[in-house]
Write an enzyme that holds these catalytic residues in place. Structure first.
Site, PDB file in Angstrom:
ATOM      1  N   ILE A  11       0.825  -1.222   0.000  1.00  0.00           N
ATOM      2  CA  ILE A  11       0.000   0.000   0.000  1.00  0.00           C
ATOM      3  C   ILE A  11       0.857   1.270   0.000  1.00  0.00           C
ATOM      4  O   ILE A  11       0.411   2.316  -0.477  1.00  0.00           O
ATOM      5  CB  ILE A  11      -0.997  -0.028   1.187  1.00  0.00           C
ATOM      6  N   ASN A  24      -2.701   1.336  15.880  1.00  0.00           N
ATOM      7  CA  ASN A  24      -3.159   0.931  17.217  1.00  0.00           C
ATOM      8  C   ASN A  24      -3.576   2.186  17.988  1.00  0.00           C
ATOM      9  O   ASN A  24      -3.326   3.311  17.536  1.00  0.00           O
ATOM     10  CB  ASN A  24      -2.071   0.143  17.960  1.00  0.00           C
ATOM     11  N   ASP A  34       1.419  -0.944   9.447  1.00  0.00           N
ATOM     12  CA  ASP A  34       1.776   0.245  10.236  1.00  0.00           C
ATOM     13  C   ASP A  34       3.298   0.468  10.168  1.00  0.00           C
ATOM     14  O   ASP A  34       3.765   1.596   9.898  1.00  0.00           O
ATOM     15  CB  ASP A  34       1.320   0.008  11.684  1.00  0.00           C
ATOM     16  N   SER A 124      -7.257  -5.015  10.629  1.00  0.00           N
ATOM     17  CA  SER A 124      -7.476  -6.008  11.707  1.00  0.00           C
ATOM     18  C   SER A 124      -7.197  -7.464  11.333  1.00  0.00           C
ATOM     19  O   SER A 124      -7.282  -8.335  12.196  1.00  0.00           O
ATOM     20  CB  SER A 124      -8.904  -5.940  12.295  1.00  0.00           C
ATOM     21  N   TYR A 128      -4.078  -8.376  14.541  1.00  0.00           N
ATOM     22  CA  TYR A 128      -5.323  -8.354  15.329  1.00  0.00           C
ATOM     23  C   TYR A 128      -6.250  -9.545  15.052  1.00  0.00           C
ATOM     24  O   TYR A 128      -7.310  -9.666  15.674  1.00  0.00           O
ATOM     25  CB  TYR A 128      -6.047  -7.016  15.123  1.00  0.00           C
TER      26      TYR A 128
HETATM   27  N1  AR6 Z   1       0.641  -3.166   2.241  1.00  0.00           N
HETATM   28  C1  AR6 Z   1      -0.636  -3.623   2.300  1.00  0.00           C
HETATM   29  N2  AR6 Z   1      -1.077  -4.479   3.224  1.00  0.00           N
HETATM   30  C2  AR6 Z   1      -0.184  -4.907   4.147  1.00  0.00           C
HETATM   31  C3  AR6 Z   1       1.163  -4.473   4.168  1.00  0.00           C
HETATM   32  C4  AR6 Z   1       1.568  -3.559   3.151  1.00  0.00           C
HETATM   33  N3  AR6 Z   1       2.802  -3.088   3.082  1.00  0.00           N
HETATM   34  N4  AR6 Z   1       1.792  -5.086   5.209  1.00  0.00           N
HETATM   35  C5  AR6 Z   1       0.879  -5.878   5.815  1.00  0.00           C
HETATM   36  N5  AR6 Z   1      -0.306  -5.785   5.181  1.00  0.00           N
HETATM   37  P1  AR6 Z   1      -1.670  -5.757  10.240  1.00  0.00           P
HETATM   38  P2  AR6 Z   1      -3.887  -5.303  12.128  1.00  0.00           P
HETATM   39  C6  AR6 Z   1      -1.583  -6.448   5.457  1.00  0.00           C
HETATM   40  O1  AR6 Z   1      -1.073  -6.801  11.105  1.00  0.00           O
HETATM   41  O2  AR6 Z   1      -4.263  -6.742  12.052  1.00  0.00           O
HETATM   42  C7  AR6 Z   1       0.488  -3.206  14.034  1.00  0.00           C
HETATM   43  O3  AR6 Z   1       1.530  -3.545  14.913  1.00  0.00           O
HETATM   44  C8  AR6 Z   1      -1.559  -7.729   6.265  1.00  0.00           C
HETATM   45  O4  AR6 Z   1      -1.204  -8.826   5.424  1.00  0.00           O
HETATM   46  O5  AR6 Z   1      -0.754  -4.771   9.590  1.00  0.00           O
HETATM   47  O6  AR6 Z   1      -4.968  -4.285  12.013  1.00  0.00           O
HETATM   48  C9  AR6 Z   1      -0.275  -1.980  14.508  1.00  0.00           C
HETATM   49  O7  AR6 Z   1       0.584  -1.052  15.119  1.00  0.00           O
HETATM   50  C10 AR6 Z   1      -3.000  -7.809   6.725  1.00  0.00           C
HETATM   51  O8  AR6 Z   1      -3.809  -8.353   5.683  1.00  0.00           O
HETATM   52  O9  AR6 Z   1      -2.786  -4.873  11.020  1.00  0.00           O
HETATM   53  C11 AR6 Z   1      -1.256  -2.577  15.464  1.00  0.00           C
HETATM   54  O10 AR6 Z   1      -0.672  -2.782  16.736  1.00  0.00           O
HETATM   55  C12 AR6 Z   1      -3.400  -6.342   6.896  1.00  0.00           C
HETATM   56  O11 AR6 Z   1      -2.365  -5.579   6.250  1.00  0.00           O
HETATM   57  C13 AR6 Z   1      -1.608  -3.907  14.850  1.00  0.00           C
HETATM   58  O12 AR6 Z   1      -0.467  -4.255  14.048  1.00  0.00           O
HETATM   59  C14 AR6 Z   1      -3.507  -5.892   8.344  1.00  0.00           C
HETATM   60  O13 AR6 Z   1      -2.495  -6.522   9.120  1.00  0.00           O
HETATM   61  C15 AR6 Z   1      -2.796  -3.822  13.933  1.00  0.00           C
HETATM   62  O14 AR6 Z   1      -3.119  -5.117  13.498  1.00  0.00           O
END
Ligand code: AR6
Length: 173
Positions: A11, A24, A34, A124, A128
């Site tokens: 993204i 978060n 993030d 999430s 999450y």
């Molecule tokens: N581009 C697009 N999507 C992505 C990327 C990227 N570069 N990297 C990961 N994803 P997550 P959450 C996807 O864990 O579950 C963090 O520590 C990933 O494959 O990023 O909402 C925050 O600080 C998944 O499908 O977010 C919070 O503490 C989606 O993004 C916590 O994680 C969301 O995964 C939030 O957890």
């Protein structure tokens, strides 16, 4: 009438007006998308910008500039932690509505900031642990509900793995 698409991409590389972060409540960075957004945008500037909000409630979102990203804006949304929802169907319903609220708030922020194109990660569904199919249905349904009155022309559901991309493609077909 806005258009909805899904792509498989990092993204942080997208040329859109706004990208959404899966943040978060502390808004102090983390792993997953993030972490990638902080690295690409410039962590120092981004942390200074989010510090002004002093945190963000689950289901809400706050805007910052995109700094070094191609995107002009970053909307930092805080999704629900799925493990909290294991308390039964009422807790699951609450997690569903908090996730829907993230998408709704980001489309509201898009309207407020004249954003024509916006990309969402699968909020999430990583750290999450929200079930990806359930999350994708909520994402698409919520955006469909609110898009028309928003002025947003293009919404991209940005998947980072094949499973999530396939879920969006099915829902958008
Ligand atoms: N581009 C697009 N999507 C992505 C990327 C990227 N570069 N990297 C990961 N994803 P997550 P959450 C996807 O864990 O579950 C963090 O520590 C990933 O494959 O990023 O909402 C925050 O600080 C998944 O499908 O977010 C919070 O503490 C989606 O993004 C916590 O994680 C969301 O995964 C939030 O957890």
């Amino acid at each position: 009438m806005g258009r909805l698409d899904s792509i498989l991409a990092d993204i942080t590389t997208l040329q859109v007006d706004a990208i959404v972060n899966a943040a978060n409540q502390q808004l102090k960075g983390g792993g997953g998308v993030d972490g990638a957004i902080h690295r690409a945008a410039g962590a120092q500037e981004l942390l200074a910008a989010t510090a002004k909000f002093g945190g963000c409630a689950t289901g809400d979102a706050v805007p910052t500039p995109g700094f070094r990203l191609p995107a002009k804006w970053i909307f930092h949304a805080v999704g629900p932690v799925w493990s909290v929802a294991r308390g039964g169907s009422a807790a699951e319903d609450r997690a569903d509505s908090l996730l829907a609220s993230c998408y709704r708030r980001c489309i509201e922020l898009a309207r407020e900031h004249d954003v024509c194109s916006i990309a969402f990660p699968a909020i999430s569904t990583g750290i999450y642990r929200f079930p990806p199919d359930r999350a994708a249905r909520i994402a698409v349904a919520t955006v469909n509900e609110v898009l028309d009155e928003s002025g947003v022309e293009e919404v991209i559901f940005c998947a980072f793995n094949d499973e999530t991309h396939a879920l969006y493609c099915d829902l958008l077909r």
